[in-house]
Design a protein around this motif. Structure first.
Motif, short mmCIF file in Angstrom:
data_model
loop_
_atom_site.label_atom_id
_atom_site.label_comp_id
_atom_site.label_asym_id
_atom_site.label_seq_id
_atom_site.Cartn_x
_atom_site.Cartn_y
_atom_site.Cartn_z
N VAL B 219 68.01 -40.57 25.79
CA VAL B 219 69.05 -40.31 26.24
C VAL B 219 69.85 -41.45 26.95
N THR B 220 69.78 -42.72 27.04
CA THR B 220 70.44 -43.49 28.27
C THR B 220 71.98 -43.46 28.39
N GLY B 221 72.17 -43.40 29.79
CA GLY B 221 73.73 -43.32 29.71
C GLY B 221 74.28 -45.27 30.73
N LEU B 222 75.15 -44.60 30.64
CA LEU B 222 76.05 -46.15 30.72
C LEU B 222 75.17 -46.93 32.24
N CYS B 223 74.64 -46.17 33.55
CA CYS B 223 74.19 -46.92 34.35
C CYS B 223 72.72 -45.99 34.89
N GLN B 224 72.15 -46.50 34.95
CA GLN B 224 71.01 -46.40 36.43
C GLN B 224 71.09 -45.83 37.53
N ILE B 225 70.58 -44.65 37.67
CA ILE B 225 70.32 -44.42 38.90
C ILE B 225 68.84 -44.93 40.41
N VAL B 226 67.53 -44.64 39.03
CA VAL B 226 66.98 -44.61 39.52
C VAL B 226 65.04 -45.04 38.49
N PRO B 227 64.43 -45.52 38.52
CA PRO B 227 63.14 -45.62 37.37
C PRO B 227 62.76 -44.61 37.83
N LEU B 228 62.10 -43.90 36.70
CA LEU B 228 61.17 -42.64 36.43
C LEU B 228 60.22 -42.54 37.68
N SER B 229 59.85 -43.82 38.16
CA SER B 229 58.66 -43.32 39.34
C SER B 229 59.06 -43.07 40.27
N VAL B 246 53.49 -37.55 27.98
CA VAL B 246 52.64 -38.05 28.10
C VAL B 246 53.50 -39.26 29.33
N LEU B 247 54.73 -39.85 28.86
CA LEU B 247 54.89 -40.71 29.84
C LEU B 247 55.17 -40.08 30.73
N LEU B 248 56.01 -38.61 31.42
CA LEU B 248 56.90 -39.05 32.12
C LEU B 248 55.29 -38.22 33.90
N ARG B 249 54.18 -37.97 32.99
CA ARG B 249 53.01 -37.85 33.71
C ARG B 249 52.65 -38.61 34.52
N GLN B 250 52.26 -39.58 33.69
CA GLN B 250 52.35 -41.09 33.95
C GLN B 250 53.12 -41.55 35.65
N ALA B 251 54.18 -41.20 35.13
CA ALA B 251 54.91 -42.08 35.95
C ALA B 251 55.47 -40.90 36.93
N LEU B 252 55.44 -40.18 37.03
CA LEU B 252 55.75 -39.21 37.94
C LEU B 252 54.72 -38.03 38.86
N ASP B 253 54.28 -38.04 39.54
CA ASP B 253 54.24 -36.97 40.96
C ASP B 253 53.42 -35.78 39.60
#
Lengths: 258, 258
Positions: B219-229, B246-253
């Motif tokens: 889901v994408t809302g109108l406004c970004q808060i921050v990138p995943l990373s 997989v994608l989330l584990r790449q981007a996050l600790d």
DNA sequence: TGCCTTCTGATAGAATTTGATCGGAATTGT
DNA sequence: ACAATTCCGATCAAATTCTATCAGAAGGCA
């Protein structure tokens, strides 16, 4: 046991209270080795500072028997005829397009209940409960601003955040509820942090109007907010002492008897 | 057992009521060791304040949630198993003495409901409703800080006051609820002002933890808060896409599946 | 020392709380 | 519908608690 200073005794009462939630006059008298009369006087002093709440037979920390009971305050404020009359007189001074401020209190709560229909009104308040009235009414033309802060038992947001928020704002009229007013001590409240916040309210407003029922006359809380002469008007009930009326008319520009 | 203060007795009646939904005059009289007449009088007093509703034979909690719909959202948040699980995983990261921040949202609301017992906790929130949970619990060791601002429809305080308040504060951990998250657009929300406020939340926290159920992915809302990373961890449900994991584990600790 | 203010204790009368009793109301079972 | 049972509110008496007031004790100050 050696004699104890009054302040030390009161401190021990508070300690006992924190530990037991409830203290009883008879047991305190026995524990502290003083008469029940002295214990009662201590409890009265502490209650006046808002440090505890007296109940029949003793005292307790938190008066609110039910945690968060809007109905309680709601009825308390709205069932009092005098508070309603004062609110009615106050709401007449509010015009569409104005910005007003309301501090936390049962009288201002009653006033808020009567303001939800006013168009293009901006309201600044430090009471979550008053804000809730406007949120519930959901008047799209109204703008409700809640100051931040930490909440006191009397539902007021206080502290650095509240002061900083009020420092950034300016409103046309402030309606300020108080706990006590006397000729000597001016307007007072039992809570020091609330007094400080109320002072910030006064600075933020072009006009200051106190709303207080007649029972507040002659009462002095712990902390002065301002002297009588520092505000523009007072709205109160007609049952006020004649002597008080004279004194107030001397000190204030405007005295309105609802 | 020593005699009980009247106020304490009424408090115990309310406690019993919250636990059992229904209380009977006869059983209360037996449990509290007083006559039925006294119980009736207590029930009358409590009913007059709106703390409960009398029924024949006893009393019950007020069934009809008055006008405003906190009960509605309340159930919405708490009846969702996944939100509860996420909140449970999140609360494990909170230790006594910590300071945390919670933005407005149903997941953070569920988390707040589980935090009221934690000792020496400082909570910063921009949701009056979340603050209300803590006010109701009235844990004396907790410190609840409400940011100021104007309220959005989703019960978030936003705007200059909220930003200014958050600029003055620093907390150990932020738990941030979001409306959407994707690999491309990061964490998003439909309301621009809330996005701005959430960014201030992130700046004010040493650690940032997103709490979001699996339906938020994609889901994408109108406004970004921050990138995943840009955040430290995400707590979500196990029903998330394998690809998303997989994608989330790449981007996050840290990715926690509740 | 003598005076004054403040704190404490004692007493009495008022107010509150509690329990018992009883007539009437509500609920249940037949 | 009717009777039996349970429950409720009003009223009164007893016990406890509260407030107001006065008198004595303790400490400060000239």
């Amino acid at each position: 046991m050696t004699e104890m200073l009054a302040s030390a005794r009161q401190q021990r009462i508070l300690d006992a209270l924190r530990e037991r939630e409830q203290v009883r006059v008879t047991s305190l008298a026995a524990e502290l080795g003083v008469s029940e009369m002295t214990v009662r006087r201590d409890l009265n002093a502490l209650a006046e500072r808002g440090a505890l709440v007296k109940v029949h037979g003793g005292a307790t920390l938190d008066a609110a028997p039910t945690s968060s009971e809007p109905g309680f305050t709601h009825k308390l404020a709205l069932e009092s005829g005098e508070k309603q009359a004062i609110a009615q007189a106050a709401v007449k001074l509010i015009k569409p397009g104005m910005s007003i401020a309301l501090n936390s209190g049962t009288t201002t709560y009653a006033l808020a209940s009567q303001c939800t229909g006013i168009k293009d009104l901006t309201v600044v308040t430090n009471s979550p409960r008053i804000a809730e009235i406007f949120y519930a009414a959901a008047n799209p033309s109204q703008n409700i601003i809640l100051t931040g802060g930490i909440r006191t038992v009397s539902d007021a947001l206080v502290g650095p955040l509240a002061l900083s928020a009020l420092g950034q704002l300016h409103v046309d009229v402030l309606f300020l509820g108080v706990h006590g007013m006397t000729s000597e001590d001016g307007f007072t409240t039992p809570n020091m942090l609330e007094a400080q916040t109320n002072q910030a309210f006064i600075k933020a407003a072009a006009r200051q109007i106190i709303v207080a029922d007649h029972t507040k006359w002659g009462v002095t809380g712990l902390c002065q907010i301002v002297p009588l002469s520092q505000v523009d008007a007072l709205i109160t009930g007609p049952r006020l002492d004649e002597e008080a009326k004279v004194l107030l008319r001397q000190a204030l520009d405007t005295l309105i008897l609802a």
